[in-house]
Scaffold this motif. Sequence first.
Motif, PDB file in Angstrom:
ATOM      1  N   HIS A   1      -4.989  -0.088   4.685  1.00  0.00           N
ATOM      2  CA  HIS A   1      -4.943   1.370   4.733  1.00  0.00           C
ATOM      3  C   HIS A   1      -3.592   2.567   5.520  1.00  0.00           C
ATOM      4  CE1 HIS A   1      -5.085   0.520   0.197  1.00  0.00           C
ATOM      5  NE2 HIS A   1      -6.080   0.013   0.846  1.00  0.00           N
TER       6      HIS A   1
ATOM      7  N   TYR B   1       0.703  -1.451  -0.545  1.00  0.00           N
ATOM      8  CA  TYR B   1      -0.241   0.294   0.299  1.00  0.00           C
ATOM      9  C   TYR B   1       0.595   1.405   0.107  1.00  0.00           C
ATOM     10  CZ  TYR B   1      -4.655  -2.239   0.889  1.00  0.00           C
ATOM     11  OH  TYR B   1      -5.624  -2.953   0.239  1.00  0.00           O
TER      12      TYR B   1
ATOM     13  N   GLN C   1       0.058   3.515  -2.951  1.00  0.00           N
ATOM     14  CA  GLN C   1      -0.324   4.586  -2.638  1.00  0.00           C
ATOM     15  C   GLN C   1       0.645   6.318  -2.898  1.00  0.00           C
ATOM     16  OE1 GLN C   1      -1.113   5.993   1.562  1.00  0.00           O
ATOM     17  NE2 GLN C   1      -2.319   3.902   1.653  1.00  0.00           N
ATOM     18  N   SER C   2       2.002   6.038  -3.300  1.00  0.00           N
ATOM     19  CA  SER C   2       2.551   7.473  -3.402  1.00  0.00           C
ATOM     20  C   SER C   2       2.639   7.148  -4.969  1.00  0.00           C
ATOM     21  CB  SER C   2       3.790   6.677  -2.899  1.00  0.00           C
ATOM     22  OG  SER C   2       4.529   5.480  -3.091  1.00  0.00           O
TER      23      SER C   2
ATOM     24  N   LEU D   1      -9.309   5.114  -0.839  1.00  0.00           N
ATOM     25  CA  LEU D   1      -8.400   4.123  -0.118  1.00  0.00           C
ATOM     26  C   LEU D   1      -9.659   3.157   0.520  1.00  0.00           C
ATOM     27  CD1 LEU D   1      -5.238   5.872   1.250  1.00  0.00           C
ATOM     28  CD2 LEU D   1      -5.716   4.234  -0.762  1.00  0.00           C
TER      29      LEU D   1
ATOM     30  N   ILE E   1      -7.947   9.904  -4.572  1.00  0.00           N
ATOM     31  CA  ILE E   1      -7.988   8.510  -4.637  1.00  0.00           C
ATOM     32  C   ILE E   1      -8.341   8.392  -2.940  1.00  0.00           C
ATOM     33  CG2 ILE E   1      -6.265   7.419  -3.587  1.00  0.00           C
ATOM     34  CD1 ILE E   1      -3.961   8.902  -5.065  1.00  0.00           C
TER      35      ILE E   1
ATOM     36  N   ASN F   1       2.486   9.138   3.769  1.00  0.00           N
ATOM     37  CA  ASN F   1       1.407   9.452   2.307  1.00  0.00           C
ATOM     38  C   ASN F   1       0.918  11.132   2.713  1.00  0.00           C
ATOM     39  OD1 ASN F   1       3.534   7.979   0.960  1.00  0.00           O
ATOM     40  ND2 ASN F   1       1.674   5.995   1.134  1.00  0.00           N
TER      41      ASN F   1
ATOM     42  N   TRP G   1      -7.282  12.473  -0.067  1.00  0.00           N
ATOM     43  CA  TRP G   1      -7.719  11.501   0.108  1.00  0.00           C
ATOM     44  C   TRP G   1      -8.794  10.749   0.391  1.00  0.00           C
ATOM     45  CZ3 TRP G   1      -3.035   7.923  -1.020  1.00  0.00           C
ATOM     46  CH2 TRP G   1      -1.660   9.042  -1.628  1.00  0.00           C
TER      47      TRP G   1
ATOM     48  N   LEU H   1      -1.626   5.854   4.769  1.00  0.00           N
ATOM     49  CA  LEU H   1      -1.995   7.178   4.561  1.00  0.00           C
ATOM     50  C   LEU H   1      -1.105   8.446   5.741  1.00  0.00           C
ATOM     51  CD1 LEU H   1      -3.199   8.565   3.025  1.00  0.00           C
ATOM     52  CD2 LEU H   1      -5.189   7.991   4.397  1.00  0.00           C
TER      53      LEU H   1
END
Lengths: 357, 333, 349, 513
Positions: free
Chosen positions: B83, B60, B64-65, B78, B76, B90, B99, B87
Amino acid sequence: MLRASVVERLAIATASTALALLIGVTIVAAAGYDPVQFLVSLINGAVGGESAIARTLRFSTLFILTGVAVAVAFRAGVFNIGVQGQFVVGGIATVMSIIWTAPLLPEGTVGGAGLILIGFVAGTFAGGVYGALPGALKAYADANVIITTIMLNFIATGVVGWLVQNPFRGEGNAAPNTERIPEYVSFPSVVFDSSGFSVIGLAIALATVAVIYVVMERSRFGYDMVTSGYQESAATYSGVSAKRTVVLTMTLSGMVAGIAGAVFAVMIQGYYTDPSGIGTYGFDAIAVSLLAANNPLGIVPAGLLFGGLESAGSHIGIYTDVPVQLIDGVIGLVILFVAVPELFRMAAVRTGLGGDR
Amino acid sequence: LGGDGGDGGSESTTNIAIVSSPAGFDDNAFNDLAVDGLETAQEEYDIEINQVEETEQSNYQSTQSTLAESSDYDLIVLVSYNHTEALTQNAAEYPDQNWMLINAHVDEPNVAGYTWANHEMSYLAGVLGGTMTTEELSHEGNSNDPSNAHIGFVGGVDGSLINAFERSYVAGAEWVNSDVTVDVGYIGDYSDTDTAASIASSQYDNGADIVYHAAAAAGQGVFESAQENDRFAIGVDADQSVTLEEFQDVIIGSAVKYINEGTQEVASAVAEGDFESVTGANTLGLDEEGVDLVIGQAFEGEMPDVVSQNIQDAKDGITSGDIEVPCSASGCN
Amino acid sequence: MSFAEYAKRNSLGIAGIAVLVAGAAIAAVAMDLPFWEIVTIGFVERSLQAATPIALTAIGGLYAEKSGVFNIGVEGFMIFGAATAATMMWIISGGSPGQSDVWLAILASVLVSLVFAVLFAVLLIRYEADQIVAGLALWFIGLGFGPFMAVLVWESRNSPSLESINDLTVPVLADIPVLGPIFFDTSPLVMVTAVLAVAAWKFLNDTKYGYWIQAAGENPEALDTAGIDVTRVRYAAVIFSGVMAGLGGAVLLAQAGSFTGTGETMVGGRGWIGIVAYLFGNYNPIGAAVAALVFGGLDMLQIQLQTVGINVPNRLVNLFPYAGVILVLTVWGSTQTPSAVGEPYESEE
Amino acid sequence: MEGITKRFGDVVANDDVDFTLEKGSIHALLGENGSGKTTLMSVLYGLYEKNAGTVHIDGEPKTFESPRDAMDAGVGMIHQHFQLVETMTVLQNIILGHEPSDNGFVDTATARWDIEDICSRYDFHVDEFLDTKIRDLDLGARQRVEIVKSLYRGADILILDEPTAVLTPQEISDLLDLMGELADAGHSLIFITHKLGEALGAADEITVLRDGAAIGTVDAAETSETELARMMVGREIQFDRPPRESPEGDAVLDVEQLHARGSRGLEQVSGVDLTVQEGEILGVAGVQGNGQTELVEALTGLRDVESGSVRLNGEEITDTNRRQRIDAGIAYIPEDRTTEGLVQDYTLVRNALLGNQTVDPFVDNGLIDWETVHDHAGDIIREYDVQPPNERSEAKSLSGGNQQKFIVGREIEHDPDVMIASHPTRGVDIGSIEFIHDRLLELREAGMAILVVSSKLDEIRKLSDRIVVMYEGEFAGAVDPVETTEEELGMLMAGHDAGTDDGDSEPSGGVHS
Ligand SMILES: Nc1ncnc2c1ncn2[C@@H]1O[C@H](COP(=O)(O)OP(=O)(O)OP(=O)(O)O)[C@@H](O)[C@H]1O
Ligand SMILES: Nc1ncnc2c1ncn2[C@@H]1O[C@H](COP(=O)(O)OP(=O)(O)OP(=O)(O)O)[C@@H](O)[C@H]1O
Ligand SMILES: [Mg+2]
Ligand SMILES: [Mg+2]
């Protein structure tokens, strides 16, 4: 197989990958996706740009370490299918040891380095012990290593899964995760500025390869180990204790797997979670090692190849609508063909491309 | 406000990526519902959806990145608390990225955390079960046994998240009928339908006549077993008497959470360029009409009035705070 | 064969049962369990059902290994078996399967498994593939392409509800108390499996092909000089193992009534347990079937315990078979693994 | 067989060989290692495809694609290494591939009947243990099972490749009698051996191969060991015991009241006392299975000692392990060269390190110096005339004889105080035998203490200064190699005191105790 030449190995690796991809692409096309796009993003995913390369190297680092772990055992004729389990045990040991000792050490780089050291020692030790177990069972109870190690994989996943869900679950986590290890416990990012990969990790992997190579090829211990792998009775005749050797081999193999686990924990994850969600490095490693004819040096290119595939896999998952299962399947195919060097040797002989016999 | 991301696709297009939970899409549960919501939003706005399935939690972080780096995405999404750890890093690392995190929250200005009150809806499921187990009910050869107060629960993985479903369900049942027996069983994963069926059968054998499941895809096994044993079951997440209509003859009701409405809400907000309106921790419970209990489509009107009565009372009790539902939206610790 | 010798030959299986029974007894006494609430007729029925896919797979794998080829790809074959059975059932019935379609689906799935098995056998035998890696690869391939089949048919890795096999009720016999419902009012697949196990045992020990299979695994050269083509024997055995595992998967699907392709798929490690089962049964088909029953029983037992409210951490209890294997292998030492397993055989010329 | 030629790559294994077997006769095939005996027979048995030549059986030309064809034509071969399935019963092994069936199932009743019929005709004594597993049989019995197997398959031409290499004298004489009976009953036998005496005793005709070519065929009645040896090797061979004066060194190896158990847990060595002096060769004779193997293993540290003591130069080494004893100076030429003495897949270089893992200059604090090891291997190959002379060739590509020479060389180069040699020339051609014997005698001259275990009486008598006979784990008696006769030795080995005479010879039993 153990005597196959380097060139032949490379040829086989390329051929098996190519064949697997060919089949994969055919299926992709048949299923109505765009094969060209598939191939393009395959390349991009592996080597397209810094972050892709970093991701490739991240996977490669783990494949190299776990691959060496497998190679050590296979070279000594001990079929350690349990690298996955030793990898997991090593990983959790690293994380927990760091979490538990963190309060005792100063924060910052120095403390960080210290904790990393502690973590790696713990991980290596735990992996070694978890490897020694089936070794001892083989030596003193003659329990089939293939079976016991497969079982111990399931057990490692199950028990660690339970631990992170219950006693080791971090304060206030709903998810089955341990606490995070402190921020300052991480590899400095040299060259690549990417979370999840540090050149230090790769360096550790390569150093391990070098050490293991010397042990296997130039040390007396290595000779004893390999000899009892080829012909136990001859080893015994020459004064090698077969039992002791099995245990030592499995311990060494487990220790390397433990290092892999530690790198995973410190460099990639930063905490630990249910092992059923951390990938099958320990299994793929068997293919990596085989591809390298169980030769520590060969593991490096083999690991890079698998790293590239894995990385391409996640890239394709992100940028195309080709289902992930398909990619997993294709990687499975690569592994399958890697297991069949004869196929390509014969093909080579037929087509006059050389190859002995 | 997602503006930076607009450059992917034409100005007007809103690009949304959604990353699955380890269970993956096709779980007939929150992964699919989340996508649902985005697709609903699609009808109204010009939205492009990129479904990213990632079943390894250890990836993840990088998935994600990678998505954030590409800065192609205005949002985005999730799915699932798996996550959260990734997160936490990120969200800070990519401050300009919007997000949405489902089932957990990370305290950053660019994160919209959405949690649904699983415990509240499960409590209602318990109320439904606790009531019906002593009522006469028969439908297409399936029937329950009013003589004993005995129901069951089949969970996926025995962990804090599903424990919340279980405890609240039990509490709900006991609120109706203090001496109800509740059999509890866990599968160990979310995909082993056969084991799910075995657990349900074991509970039906043991006298349970209604079984509630919180096992995502594996839950189908519970319905199979209900049909086999001519008993009843309660669905979860979506109205499963609709999503799995071949089982509508045994699904007397479903504990539903409107994840789709959550994702739709956020998607629309982003499309409107008004992400702030949804950032922060959003817990959607009965109050917010984020969760509910619906009667199976084949059973509407067939239920004794006491059912709707009890459910209404329970809802009032929960919203007014008179009823203390155990655990929380994020689980049981 | 004297009981003593039989016991010696099947020490693993017997030990397994002993361990199980002892464990159960101790547990029962220790915390006086409501024994009859746990051990119900339904429990026995479910145990038998849970055992069938494992037993079928085990019998197949046993033949392969007896002939000198270690087929650890059975998990993969099971996944394919289940996936094809599901898709076939759907296609054959045009979306609304009935009982007959279930049988057709199983048949179709067996045929498809046959094709895969032939290909796999060629790689293992003709091209001397590394049996361990090839087997693992097949597992990965199954995990990938199995669900992918479902995606192609349903745009989802999980099938909608299909048809599951009905119990077969043998008139009169079914009315016998206790035994009746267990053996004569149950899934026909259970009965089929029982018959297959006995047949496989008889075949291995009392037919010439059985002799050849054993010789191929113990001393292929001896078989070769006796004028029998070792390769052919091994092909037959490996293909059989693939087909049996495929059948196991199909049977699993027929019992579950729908395909789940998420996570480890609905097969969830049953193939591995199958391998363990024939080791427990010490390469005796009947022993393997019994061992499969032990594992099926264990799984159902921990479910029963949960049901009657004895809280076992099921993640840990599920590990019992694995731990049990290690324990038994340790206490009773090595299994009688055929000596030529894993060695490809090339006859002179 | 006429003009048989068989090549393996550039190796010519058989070079235009003519070979004629008379019906109802025994025909011995002699030749050094690698001279082409096995190959020639493999061609006849359809295992190898010949490059040229023809095979006639009863006058008709035949071509065998596979052993199956050969069997159908009544040719049976008993291989150098037994072709039996250890985990299956004698019965199952005999009928394997030719099972009588009765509606699908193997008809064991019929099989049993047929086998008993065969056995009743000659005294095989195999039918007594038809339901025993092969792994529980001793080598002699296995040999007989092999023969019954061929007969069961209707062979009237029987090929036996080095059948006596692993048998005890008792078993050998039984076997040779048996072969006689078979011949009288009209079977024709081909019999490969390295032991000239056997050939002369048992065969009617003898053919000698050298370098793949047939040197000639002679009538057994009108030839001598010396002549045969010359034909094989192409030069004179020295057989008789070289004169020597008895040594007075002090005791180097000293064993008291040694007890040791065998693999099956039974006591195999029960109270052995022995001393080996400087410059002396002590010969241990005995029928195989009377504890020699266990004795040797106990001395070399491969087997734990139950009780008693082993002293080397007065020093107690009873509880030291194999590695420690190597370092202490005990060299060992193992009974089984292929599984113990050499790693078959290793080059001679890597094999040269076997047993030297702790020895300077090859290994220096844990690290191996491969250059030195390589040179060492070269020296051994040159000194001990190992063919082919190439350090890089793998052990498995050498014939047993050459493998043996390499091992002998390696062990001697340890320059140990004690040399323990177990069956040092088993299955080795006489050229190599002579070579190895000379080396051992040189060592003796150089003052080394040597213990030789062998079941070859001529060898024992040629080498030893003193001979002890081992019977059922004990020393049945010591004799002087010059005075004693082979008959006396045979008596002692059979458990009778020398002198007393009741030479009853039951076929040595089958099932292990
Ligand atoms: N399988 C093989 N591959 C290649 N060359 C072989 C093979 N078998 C035999 N040869 C060659 O043929 C020659 C004769 O071999 P053969 O086995 O017939 O000798 P032999 O007389 O049986 O020796 P021994 O007395 O040791 O059994 C050998 O020198 C060898 O070079
Ligand atoms: N696979 C092979 N490749 C090459 N040469 C071989 C092979 N197998 C046997 N040979 C050759 O065949 C010859 C005899 O082989 P064989 O195995 O019969 O020797 P051996 O029987 O072990 O010797 P001895 O009779 O002394 O025990 C040897 O010279 C060996 O080089
Ligand atoms: Mg030979
Ligand atoms: Mg030979």
